[in-house]
Design a protein around this motif. Sequence first.
Motif, short mmCIF file in Angstrom:
data_model
loop_
_atom_site.label_atom_id
_atom_site.label_comp_id
_atom_site.label_asym_id
_atom_site.label_seq_id
_atom_site.Cartn_x
_atom_site.Cartn_y
_atom_site.Cartn_z
N LEU A 23 51.12 42.51 12.77
CA LEU A 23 52.39 42.81 12.12
C LEU A 23 53.01 44.09 12.66
O LEU A 23 53.79 44.76 11.98
CB LEU A 23 52.19 42.94 10.60
CG LEU A 23 51.55 41.73 9.90
CD1 LEU A 23 51.46 41.99 8.40
CD2 LEU A 23 52.33 40.46 10.18
N ARG A 25 55.23 46.90 14.09
CA ARG A 25 56.68 47.09 14.08
C ARG A 25 57.00 48.47 14.65
O ARG A 25 57.15 49.43 13.92
CB ARG A 25 57.22 46.97 12.65
CG ARG A 25 57.27 45.54 12.15
CD ARG A 25 57.08 45.44 10.67
NE ARG A 25 55.69 45.74 10.31
CZ ARG A 25 55.20 45.57 9.09
NH1 ARG A 25 55.95 45.11 8.13
NH2 ARG A 25 53.94 45.86 8.83
N ALA A 34 57.46 40.48 14.70
CA ALA A 34 56.32 40.27 13.79
C ALA A 34 56.48 38.96 13.02
O ALA A 34 55.51 38.22 12.82
CB ALA A 34 56.19 41.45 12.83
N GLU A 35 57.70 38.67 12.60
CA GLU A 35 57.96 37.42 11.89
C GLU A 35 57.71 36.21 12.79
O GLU A 35 57.13 35.21 12.35
CB GLU A 35 59.39 37.40 11.38
CG GLU A 35 59.72 36.18 10.54
CD GLU A 35 61.15 36.19 10.00
OE1 GLU A 35 61.60 35.13 9.55
OE2 GLU A 35 61.79 37.26 10.06
N TRP A 38 54.02 35.61 13.10
CA TRP A 38 53.50 34.94 11.91
C TRP A 38 53.87 33.45 11.93
O TRP A 38 53.06 32.60 11.60
CB TRP A 38 54.01 35.60 10.65
CG TRP A 38 54.02 34.69 9.47
CD1 TRP A 38 55.08 34.36 8.68
CD2 TRP A 38 52.90 33.96 8.93
NE1 TRP A 38 54.70 33.47 7.70
CE2 TRP A 38 53.36 33.21 7.82
CE3 TRP A 38 51.55 33.86 9.28
CZ2 TRP A 38 52.54 32.37 7.08
CZ3 TRP A 38 50.73 33.03 8.54
CH2 TRP A 38 51.21 32.30 7.46
N ILE A 62 51.87 37.54 3.45
CA ILE A 62 52.46 37.99 4.72
C ILE A 62 53.88 38.47 4.50
O ILE A 62 54.27 39.55 4.99
CB ILE A 62 52.44 36.84 5.75
CG1 ILE A 62 51.02 36.47 6.15
CG2 ILE A 62 53.27 37.23 6.98
CD1 ILE A 62 50.33 37.43 7.07
N ASP A 65 54.03 41.83 2.84
CA ASP A 65 53.68 42.90 3.77
C ASP A 65 54.81 43.18 4.74
O ASP A 65 55.14 44.34 5.03
CB ASP A 65 52.41 42.55 4.52
CG ASP A 65 51.75 43.77 5.13
OD1 ASP A 65 52.25 44.25 6.16
OD2 ASP A 65 50.75 44.24 4.58
N LEU A 66 55.44 42.13 5.26
CA LEU A 66 56.56 42.32 6.19
C LEU A 66 57.72 43.02 5.50
O LEU A 66 58.37 43.88 6.09
CB LEU A 66 57.01 40.96 6.73
CG LEU A 66 56.09 40.29 7.76
CD1 LEU A 66 56.57 38.87 8.04
CD2 LEU A 66 56.04 41.10 9.05
N ARG A 69 56.66 46.74 4.89
CA ARG A 69 56.19 47.46 6.08
C ARG A 69 54.92 48.25 5.76
O ARG A 69 54.81 49.45 6.04
CB ARG A 69 57.27 48.41 6.61
CG ARG A 69 58.53 47.69 7.07
CD ARG A 69 59.59 48.68 7.49
NE ARG A 69 60.74 48.00 8.06
CZ ARG A 69 60.88 47.73 9.36
NH1 ARG A 69 59.95 48.09 10.20
NH2 ARG A 69 61.94 47.10 9.79
N ARG A 88 44.50 44.95 4.59
CA ARG A 88 45.50 45.47 5.51
C ARG A 88 44.83 46.40 6.50
O ARG A 88 43.93 47.15 6.14
CB ARG A 88 46.61 46.18 4.74
CG ARG A 88 47.46 45.22 3.93
CD ARG A 88 48.55 45.91 3.12
NE ARG A 88 49.45 44.93 2.56
CZ ARG A 88 49.29 44.33 1.39
NH1 ARG A 88 48.23 44.63 0.66
NH2 ARG A 88 50.16 43.44 0.96
#
Length: 369
Positions: A23, A25, A34-35, A38, A62, A65-66, A69, A88
């Motif tokens: 993830l 960034r 990141a998306e 996933w 997910i 968390d996205l 951040r 995490r």
Amino acid sequence: MDLAFLKTLYQRPGPYASVYADLTRTTEDAAKAAELRWRALRADLEDQNTPKPTLRAIERVIEEDLGERRSEGIVIFAADGEVVHSERLPRPPRTTRAVLAPLPDVLPYLAERGERFPHLLAVVDRRGGAIDCVTADGRHQHIDVRGDEDYPIRKVKAGDWNQSRFQRSSENVWKTNAKKVAHEIDRAADRCGAEAVVIAGDTRARSAVMEEVSESVLEHTVEADKNTTVDDPDLDAEVRRLLNLKTTERVMTVAERFDRELANGERAVSGLSETTTALRHGQVETLILTDDRDSDARLWIGPDPAQVAATPGELREEFGITDPYEDRADAALVRAAAATDSDLVVLPPNGATRVGAVLRYTTTPEPRT
């Protein structure tokens, strides 16, 4: 590595979805990247016919968390429509993957997680100190210690008519406060079972505290030559360095004992078949595995964690199981080790031993008649 924290993970019937997601960034378009990463993992799970409730449960974690951040990577194990365990990560996992299997694919997670030693960090000054203690399961406790005495805290300048009296008073105050801080360090270390202790801060105060802590704490203690605070990144790096040394010491100790026992033909076994048999019979004290993602070794398992064998025939003969499952050998061995209260040592790839064990006991052959 104590595997007790994994026991609840194996209470579902499976299959398990195991996700190792990157993830990261760090660039302008990082959130979108990141998306997309996933989505690729999600597609892998769909291709493996992951049950939709389980897939939705993973997706919720997910997406949360996205959106917040919160991390650079995440590990998720889900089954029966629920996320059973997740963690995490401060950095991306070494290998990103999403698999559906009878058992959770835990070895990469355990290799990255490493040994979790309970530890304590104390930053002291002449008025008291701040203590942070972390248990083996990651629980934090912070303690602020205020000395009973805070005047006079500094010595007077040379030449003052009552210089000697004030110098003696200052030193008495330091010693009194150091005793109180040392007492709290001893208590905190005992509560969290600290196997590593770092004491930093004012040089004189640090020395005074070191003189007062108990021998049992002192043998696990190192001084950090830093007059700083508990959240100093450099101090955090010193703690990590000490914990890494503890990990290396433990691995070397187990490896040396394994080699010695194996050479003497006593309490150790080497090889997949021998190790599997020892785990099935509850003989294993410490399981030794190599973190080898390319391994194609497989084992057969039953519903009970200790039901693990090299062939389905062994499970039929010993447990009467007629419909065993086949899965990765390392996943099956870790489940059996957790169920039988065995420890685990994970060796880096390319090690001499791929799988082995130090045993609690050996079975003595019956004398011939």
